[in-house]
Write a protein that holds these residues in place. Structure first.
Motif, PDB file in Angstrom:
ATOM      1  N   UNK A 190      -5.303  12.812  -2.818  1.00 31.34           N
ATOM      2  CA  UNK A 190      -4.869  12.223  -1.548  1.00 31.34           C
ATOM      3  C   UNK A 190      -3.681  12.977  -0.956  1.00 31.34           C
TER       4      UNK A 190
ATOM      5  N   UNK B 266      -2.484   6.285   3.123  1.00 34.22           N
ATOM      6  CA  UNK B 266      -3.482   5.369   3.681  1.00 34.22           C
ATOM      7  C   UNK B 266      -4.353   4.888   2.525  1.00 34.22           C
ATOM      8  N   UNK B 267      -4.815   3.630   2.588  1.00 33.24           N
ATOM      9  CA  UNK B 267      -5.577   3.103   1.454  1.00 33.24           C
ATOM     10  C   UNK B 267      -6.869   3.895   1.264  1.00 33.24           C
ATOM     11  N   UNK B 268      -7.284   3.989  -0.009  1.00 32.66           N
ATOM     12  CA  UNK B 268      -8.416   4.838  -0.367  1.00 32.66           C
ATOM     13  C   UNK B 268      -9.769   4.173  -0.179  1.00 32.66           C
ATOM     14  N   UNK B 269     -10.823   4.968  -0.423  1.00 30.18           N
ATOM     15  CA  UNK B 269     -12.205   4.474  -0.289  1.00 30.18           C
ATOM     16  C   UNK B 269     -12.552   3.467  -1.383  1.00 30.18           C
ATOM     17  N   UNK B 270     -13.514   2.620  -1.057  1.00 26.04           N
ATOM     18  CA  UNK B 270     -14.023   1.659  -2.035  1.00 26.04           C
ATOM     19  C   UNK B 270     -15.538   1.818  -2.074  1.00 26.04           C
ATOM     20  N   UNK B 271     -16.087   1.942  -3.273  1.00 24.94           N
ATOM     21  CA  UNK B 271     -17.535   2.084  -3.409  1.00 24.94           C
ATOM     22  C   UNK B 271     -18.019   1.169  -4.524  1.00 24.94           C
ATOM     23  N   UNK B 272     -18.900   0.256  -4.168  1.00 24.24           N
ATOM     24  CA  UNK B 272     -19.503  -0.603  -5.195  1.00 24.24           C
ATOM     25  C   UNK B 272     -20.846  -0.002  -5.575  1.00 24.24           C
ATOM     26  N   UNK B 273     -21.106   0.078  -6.902  1.00 23.57           N
ATOM     27  CA  UNK B 273     -22.344   0.728  -7.370  1.00 23.57           C
ATOM     28  C   UNK B 273     -23.517  -0.253  -7.364  1.00 23.57           C
TER      29      UNK B 273
ATOM     30  N   UNK C 168       0.849  -1.202   0.000  1.00 22.71           N
ATOM     31  CA  UNK C 168       0.000   0.000   0.000  1.00 22.71           C
ATOM     32  C   UNK C 168       0.880   1.247   0.000  1.00 22.71           C
TER      33      UNK C 168
END
Lengths: 136, 120
Positions: A125, A129-136, A70
């Protein structure tokens, strides 16, 4: 008249410096890319050791290796920032070259459009730190 | 073996994605931009596409639109992995037909979890 002359002289000094800065950014990007490639190669060797130990059943379960992967992505973020910086310097150099040749601040519509549409921030950024994850 | 197409113009990110996904048991095909990604996707059907957004020649959202136009990729999961995190860009990705939006840097463990969740 003397003022106009000194501005032209200043532009003549700044222009080459900006081109050098652009070239140095390219070199820095190359050095960071090489360092990241070397680190990744080491990861590959570490993975090989895990595979040997786990008889081919290796999965990335090691938290330290995961954190390192990461963090190593800073290279991609820095690379994008450097590319953005280099493009901004390129645009500024173009405007200065035009001004030193013609004495006018205005430049081609293509560069003006490029300046106006260039993103304010190429990378949003501020840390690794690892980023956001969004599933549609 | 399930196959994944990883598209990113950064060689090190491609290497990291491949490293992570191969370690989790997937077969990975790499492409350096959207144009190459589209060509490779047409050559061989994959089970999931993971693409960057900002790339030369063809960006990720354009790649998603092109893939969704192909019957073989009508329902294939397509994830966008990018440094872009604005709501506007996410909305564009969603409208283009992306399955999800992952902001870099990625955590390898989380990436594998998401892939397992959506891959078909």
């Amino acid at each position: 008249m003397e003022h106009a002359h000194s501005v032209t002289q200043a532009i003549a000094v700044i222009g080459p410096q900006l081109r050098i800065a652009q070239s140095e950014i390219g070199r820095m990007k190359g050095i960071i890319d090489t360092a990241a490639t070397e680190l990744l190669s080491s990861f590959g060797e570490i993975q090989g050791v895990f595979r040997a130990v786990d008889n081919g059943q290796f999965v990335i379960a090691d938290a330290a290796l995961s954190r390192a992967m990461t963090a190593l992505q800073f290279q991609d973020m820095v690379g994008q920032l450097m590319t953005g910086l280099s493009e901004r310097i390129g645009m500024a150099t173009h405007v200065l070259d035009h001004a030193s040749r013609t004495g006018e601040a205005s430049t081609t519509s293509e560069v003006t459009e490029q300046i106006h549409t260039f993103p304010r921030q190429v990378v949003l950024q501020h840390d690794v730190a690892s980023g956001d994850i969004e599933l549609f | 073996m399930l196959s994944i197409l990883a598209v990113d113009d950064s060689p090190s990110i491609r290497q990291m994605v491949s490293f992570t996904l191969k370690s989790a048991g997937y077969s990975v095909i790499e492409a350096a931009d959207g144009t190459e990604g589209l060509a490779k996707a047409k050559e061989k059907a994959v089970n999931l596409v993971l693409t960057d957004q900002n790339m030369p020649l063809m960006d990720g959202i354009t790649l998603v639109k092109n893939l969704r136009g192909l019957p073989m990729y009508a329902t294939t999961p397509i994830l966008i992995l990018t440094t872009e995190s604005s709501d506007d860009m996410k909305a564009k990705g969603r409208a283009a037909g992306a399955t999800g939006w992952l902001v870099k840097p990625f955590d390898p463990v989380r990436l594998v979890e998401i892939v397992k969740k959506v891959i078909r």
